[in-house]
Design an enzyme around this catalytic site. Structure first.
Site, short mmCIF file in Angstrom:
data_model
loop_
_atom_site.label_atom_id
_atom_site.label_comp_id
_atom_site.label_asym_id
_atom_site.label_seq_id
_atom_site.Cartn_x
_atom_site.Cartn_y
_atom_site.Cartn_z
NE ARG A 1 -2.62 -1.16 3.54
CZ ARG A 1 -2.28 -2.36 4.38
NH1 ARG A 1 -2.72 -3.42 3.69
NH2 ARG A 1 -2.12 -2.35 5.64
CE LYS B 1 -14.42 10.18 1.71
NZ LYS B 1 -14.02 9.06 0.58
CE LYS C 1 -15.48 11.81 -3.32
NZ LYS C 1 -14.23 11.31 -3.17
C1 5MM Z 1 -11.45 5.83 -2.52
O1 5MM Z 1 -12.47 5.34 -2.15
C2 5MM Z 1 -12.98 5.80 -0.92
C3 5MM Z 1 -13.15 5.19 0.06
O2 5MM Z 1 -13.99 4.00 0.16
P1 5MM Z 1 -14.27 2.96 1.41
O3 5MM Z 1 -14.51 3.81 2.58
O4 5MM Z 1 -15.36 2.33 0.86
O5 5MM Z 1 -12.94 2.25 1.47
C4 5MM Z 1 -14.42 6.50 -1.38
O6 5MM Z 1 -15.20 7.05 -0.07
C5 5MM Z 1 -14.42 7.35 -2.51
O7 5MM Z 1 -13.65 8.50 -1.88
C6 5MM Z 1 -15.58 7.96 -3.19
O8 5MM Z 1 -16.35 6.71 -3.30
C7 5MM Z 1 -15.07 8.37 -4.37
O9 5MM Z 1 -14.62 7.34 -5.43
P2 5MM Z 1 -15.14 6.84 -6.63
O10 5MM Z 1 -14.15 5.49 -6.98
O11 5MM Z 1 -16.37 6.38 -6.45
O12 5MM Z 1 -14.64 8.11 -7.57
#
Ligand code: 5MM
Length: 340
Positions: A47, A137, A220
């Site tokens: 990671r 966020k 967002k």
């Molecule tokens: C990068 O993924 C973020 C974290 O997701 P998890 O908490 O489920 O692991 C997620 O919040 C992300 O910031 C948003 O969904 C936007 O990512 P996408 O892939 O939908 O553009």
């Protein structure tokens, strides 16, 4: 610097024209799923290696104004020993942090989910700030069907988002408020519009109730799209029209910037849809991106765990960042996809 000036400076740094935010805050289970798809084991070292590579992409700061990190990344270092948040800041990219603790089923509301993580948030923010985070966020997730989300889920998630945003602003950290209406399911675009409008209305009611300064937050949201399994998929022009109709009805002009998530759209779809919105003329807010998968997927495919593929990985990320930077100004074309 006063808290208000600190928040204002961060908002201005994030909402720069032609730029957007990289979401690299996948939690443990999510990054494990993404790595599994490319045959990479999700170890702390893998990671670190992957996320260091992303952040060190030459020229990334031309298109990316901020990066959302996962807590683990905030404490990790690049190969040369530089802390990753410091590396981002040196390239002109504002470091941010995902502060929610993920979602769980909402009790007595089958099919609905609620995001947790408010307990101890003010204390955690102090530590995150010391490690370089200037914005945060929190993501709320809404499943869609004929009966979902329930009224209880819409209200409970709005309340949590608003409480989070208020705690962040009090600490001088800009909150990104992320209500995601999921793309999964066979619902129509009209149903997505109806749910999104109800969700955003409730979110802004709650933000007002909790005295959140709209000038000092970013939204967002998801775009208004057809459910992934719906027979009719909305075109970019339809996504743009419906998304803007819903946003104009619900999001006050005081919000400086709307940075969409990609939510399962392909990288090309996410660019085309954002571009179509920005071609519809000036709006009260900046319309940009905060994509995770739509920025990272091609980069991850190029990397596949091989350090030797680092240049290809970075080139793929830079390309998506550049194309989305263009889309945020209504200057993206499909022909740009075949450019290097
Ligand atoms: C990068 O993924 C973020 C974290 O997701 P998890 O908490 O489920 O692991 C997620 O919040 C992300 O910031 C948003 O969904 C936007 O990512 P996408 O892939 O939908 O553009």
């Amino acid at each position: 610097m006063s808290t208000s000036s600190e928040l204002q400076a961060t908002v201005e740094a994030l909402a720069r024209k032609g730029m957007g935010i990289l979401a690299a805050d996948e939690s443990g289970p999510t990054i494990a799923k993404r790595f599994k798809a490319i045959g990479v084991e999700s170890t702390e070292e893998n990671r670190r290696a992957y996320r260091s590579l992303l952040l060190a992409t030459p020229g990334l700061g031309q298109y990316i104004s901020g990066v959302i990190l996962y807590e683990e990344t905030l404490g990790q270092k690049a190969d040369d020993g530089e802390a990753l948040p410091a590396l981002a800041a040196r390239l002109g990219i504002v470091p941010g942090i995902k502060v929610d603790a993920g979602k769980i089923p909402l009790a007595l509301c089958p099919g609905d989910e609620i995001t947790q993580g408010l307990d101890g948030l003010a204390q955690r923010l102090e530590g995150y700030k010391q490690r370089g985070a200037r914005f945060a966020k929190w993501r709320a997730v809404y499943n869609v069907s004929d009966r979902l989300p329930s009224r209880a889920a819409v209200e409970a998630n709005a309340e949590a988002l608003a409480r989070y945003a208020a705690i962040c602003q009090e600490a001088g950290v800009v909150p990104i408020v992320e209500p995601e209406v999921l793309i999964d399911g066979d619902h129509s675009q009209a149903r997505c519009a109806e749910v999104t409008e109800g969700v955003l209305r409730e979110v802004f009611n709650a933000l007002q109730r909790h005295h959140v300064a709209l000038e000092h937050m970013l939204l967002k949201p998801s775009m208004v799209v057809s459910g992934k399994a719906h027979a009719l998929q909305a075109t970019p022009a339809e996504v743009a029209t419906e998304t803007l109709r819903v946003l104009r009805r619900t999001v006050p002009a005081a919000v400086p910037s709307i940075n969409f998530l990609s939510g399962g759209q392909s990288p090309e779809e996410a660019s085309a849809n954002l571009d179509a919105m920005n071609r519809l003329g000036p709006q009260p807010w900046v319309l940009s991106f905060s994509y995770g998968r739509a920025l990272q997927d091609p980069a991850m495919q190029a990397w596949r765990g091989h350090a030797a593929q680092g240049d290809h990985c970075q080139a793929a990320l830079r390309k998506r960042a550049r194309l989305n930077g263009a889309a945020s100004q209504g200057a993206y074309t499909a022909a740009m996809e075949s450019e290097a």
